[in-house]
Write an enzyme that holds these catalytic residues in place. Structure first.
Site, PDB file in Angstrom:
ATOM      1  N   SER A 142     -71.644  59.071 -85.746  1.00  0.00           N
ATOM      2  CA  SER A 142     -70.783  57.341 -85.685  1.00  0.00           C
ATOM      3  C   SER A 142     -71.264  57.110 -86.905  1.00  0.00           C
ATOM      4  CB  SER A 142     -71.536  57.470 -84.340  1.00  0.00           C
ATOM      5  OG  SER A 142     -72.408  57.046 -83.984  1.00  0.00           O
TER       6      SER A 142
ATOM      7  N   LYS B  49     -77.352  49.618 -88.950  1.00  0.00           N
ATOM      8  CA  LYS B  49     -76.069  49.798 -88.019  1.00  0.00           C
ATOM      9  C   LYS B  49     -75.688  48.429 -86.989  1.00  0.00           C
ATOM     10  CE  LYS B  49     -74.504  53.636 -85.845  1.00  0.00           C
ATOM     11  NZ  LYS B  49     -74.676  55.239 -84.999  1.00  0.00           N
TER      12      LYS B  49
ATOM     13  N   SER C 122     -75.561  61.272 -85.065  1.00  0.00           N
ATOM     14  CA  SER C 122     -75.098  59.859 -85.119  1.00  0.00           C
ATOM     15  C   SER C 122     -75.737  59.757 -86.926  1.00  0.00           C
ATOM     16  CB  SER C 122     -75.153  59.214 -84.370  1.00  0.00           C
ATOM     17  OG  SER C 122     -73.985  60.175 -84.025  1.00  0.00           O
TER      18      SER C 122
HETATM   19  N1  GLN Z   1     -70.411  62.150 -82.783  1.00  0.00           N
HETATM   20  C1  GLN Z   1     -71.176  62.240 -80.707  1.00  0.00           C
HETATM   21  C2  GLN Z   1     -70.275  61.873 -79.814  1.00  0.00           C
HETATM   22  O1  GLN Z   1     -69.905  62.128 -80.455  1.00  0.00           O
HETATM   23  C3  GLN Z   1     -72.448  62.152 -81.343  1.00  0.00           C
HETATM   24  C4  GLN Z   1     -72.507  60.435 -81.392  1.00  0.00           C
HETATM   25  C5  GLN Z   1     -73.873  59.668 -81.612  1.00  0.00           C
HETATM   26  O2  GLN Z   1     -75.252  60.145 -81.678  1.00  0.00           O
HETATM   27  N2  GLN Z   1     -74.062  58.778 -80.954  1.00  0.00           N
HETATM   28  O3  GLN Z   1     -70.755  61.816 -78.929  1.00  0.00           O
END
Ligand code: GLN
Length: 509
Positions: free
Chosen positions: A159, A84, A183
């Site tokens: 994400s 990532k 994410s």
């Molecule tokens: N979707 C969640 C957010 O927008 C989690 C993001 C993440 O785990 N980096 O904060």
């Protein structure tokens, strides 16, 4: 054996072929580079592919192996991996999918990267994400979204949608993600892959670009539970360069996964979290969840219902604590030290403050700006106790809920996400609808407990559904056993792994 065949093996199977000398690390890398080339026009999982580096690392491993110097390396030695683009890689552009870091070449490796290199695992490239890991669909990437291999008109989750899609589409056998609120797990659910958020502090965050430091955790993305266990054992362990890293032995996750494959769960108490299913869940998601619970029971597990009454407030508290930490962590992107610098327009005084404003205006996307504003407000004098202080109290109540639940059950379960993959654009105009995707995953981040998502089959819409296990802190091994057992039981019932139903025209070439 043809190239297309080899990429559909599990990482453990690839590793066994490398170990026996049947294939070289170079051949594995070449096979995956070929798939990347044919899949990327449709999938767009990668922000950057680094063929030369990957082949160089593979050749170095193969030479070492030929010289008999690979004894003692981890089982996954020689198997390639995607990373990532929130994790820094020395000499390879790292952007966090933001314009503000476009062109930034880190002068150092994250600890997890150092460990992968020492393990002889070639890096294939950097995968897409929502900008600074903020989002649930990859639509907030400054470089365009990643597509879901199950239906390319739909999001892969976020994400970490890039890592999840890369692994689901056979562009990489393994990937690393980061999980602040889901994410790794939510994209796992939406793409039919396995995603693990380790115990907070079990894997070093040194070199993970900070989003919300008290919640962020690096973890594995894979197609099988055993592969995730193998990878987590490579990247886990104490690191003096991360002050929140826990000095503890890496739990025996590989042994637990292998034990689970025997499908005997007698003596194990599995807790259904009352607050994390039922109303609001897509019927196909709830149905796959219920069937999986029945399978766990068939394998001898005792199913108990547990209640965690404060989980109702987890999402709300997360959206105070997370943006507060985001607003602090992202203050470093000021146009002064590194990354983008935009000078104020002509006619505006060329001051440092105006340069910072112009840089941030041009460099950050809407969602990142929204969170910086929210966090700055929540932390401002006069509001700090009302917002941030209250959210921290809720966090403590959630931790206590989990402590109590783990007195009644060895491991907790829930769906990973209330819905399957949604269409592009469906939630972009409604931030709150986007935030709801993480209702099941956020509690584990708030409590620092390990959690993982594995595919539980396809919903009525033909799209993958995720099943979540949550284990007590520092006992990541505990969730690997029932997860491997459920995976084996589902594979048997289906007559093969979930990706047997995935159409992969890009492998045909
Ligand atoms: N979707 C969640 C957010 O927008 C989690 C993001 C993440 O785990 N980096 O904060």
């Amino acid at each position: 054996m043809s190239d297309t065949h080899i990429v559909t093996l599990s990482a453990a199977e690839m590793a066994a072929k490398v170990a026996s000398g049947e294939v070289s690390s170079r051949e594995l890398v070449e096979a995956h580079l070929k798939v990347i080339e044919s899949a990327e026009p449709a999938i767009k999982a990668f922000l950057k592919v680094v063929p030369d580096e990957a082949l160089k690392q593979a050749d170095a491993f193969d030479a070492k192996k030929a010289a008999g110097e690979t004894e003692g390396l981890p089982e996954l030695a020689g198997v390639p991996i995607a990373i990532k683009d929130l994790i820094v890689t020395k000499g390879i552009e790292t952007t966090a999918a933001s314009k503000i870091l476009q062109g930034w070449i880190p002068p150092y490796d994250a600890t997890v990267i150092t460990k992968l290199k020492a393990a002889g695992m070639p890096l294939l490239g950097k995968t897409n994400l929502d900008e600074f890991a903020q989002g649930s669909s990859t639509e907030h990437s400054a470089y365009g979204p990643t597509h879901n291999p199950w239906d390319t008109t739909r999001v892969p989750g976020g994400s970490g949608g890039g890592s999840a899609s890369a692994v689901a589409a056979f562009e990489a056998p393994l990937a690393l993600g980061t999980d602040t609120g889901g994410s790794i797990r939510q994209p796992g659910a939406l793409t039919g892959t396995v995603g693990v958020k380790p115990t907070y502090g079990a894997v070093s965050r040194f070199g993970a670009i900070a989003m919300a430091s008290s919640l962020d955790q690096i973890g594995p993305v894979s197609r099988t539970v055993l592969d995730a266990a193998l990878l987590q054992e490579v990247i886990g362990g104490h690191d003096v360069r991360d002050s929140t890293s826990i000095p503890m032995k890496v739990p025996a996750m590989v042994a637990a996964a292998r034990e689970g494959a025997k499908r005997d769960l007698s003596g194990m108490r599995i807790g259904l979290v009352k607050e994390l299913s039922g109303d609001g869940y897509q019927p196909g998601v709830q149905a796959r969840f219920d069937e999986s619970v029945a399978l766990l029971k068939d394998m001898g597990a005792q199913i108990v219902e547990v209640s965690c009454p404060h989980l109702e407030y987890a999402l709300g508290a997360y959206y105070i604590i997370m943006p507060s930490e985001v607003s602090s962590n992202l203050a470093r992107y000021d146009g002064m030290r590194y990354g983008l610098r935009v000078m104020p327009p002509d006619g505006v005084p060329q001051t440092a403050a105006n340069m910072m404003a112009a840089t941030r205006e041009a460099g950050f996307g809407d969602e990142v700006k929204r969170r910086i504003v929210l966090g700055t407000y929540a932390l401002s004098a006069g509001y700090y106790d009302a917002w941030y202080g209250s959210a921290q109290k809720v966090r403590t109540l959630i931790i206590e809920d989990f402590h109590k639940a783990f007195e009644q059950a060895d491991v907790l379960v829930s769906p990973t996400s209330p819905t399957t993959a949604f269409k592009f654009g469906a939630k972009m105009d409604d931030p709150l609808a986007m935030y709801m995707n993480d209702i099941d995953t956020i509690p584990a981040n708030m409590a620092g407990t390990p959690a993982m998502s594995i595919p539980a089959g396809l919903s009525d819409d033909g799209l993958p559904v995720g099943f979540q296990f949550i284990a007590p802190q520092k006992r990541d091994d505990v969730m690997y056993k029932p997860a491997a057992a459920l995976e084996a039981a589902l594979d048997e019932r289906r007559g093969g792994p979930i990706w047997g139903s995935l159409k992969t025209p890009w492998l045909a070439k």
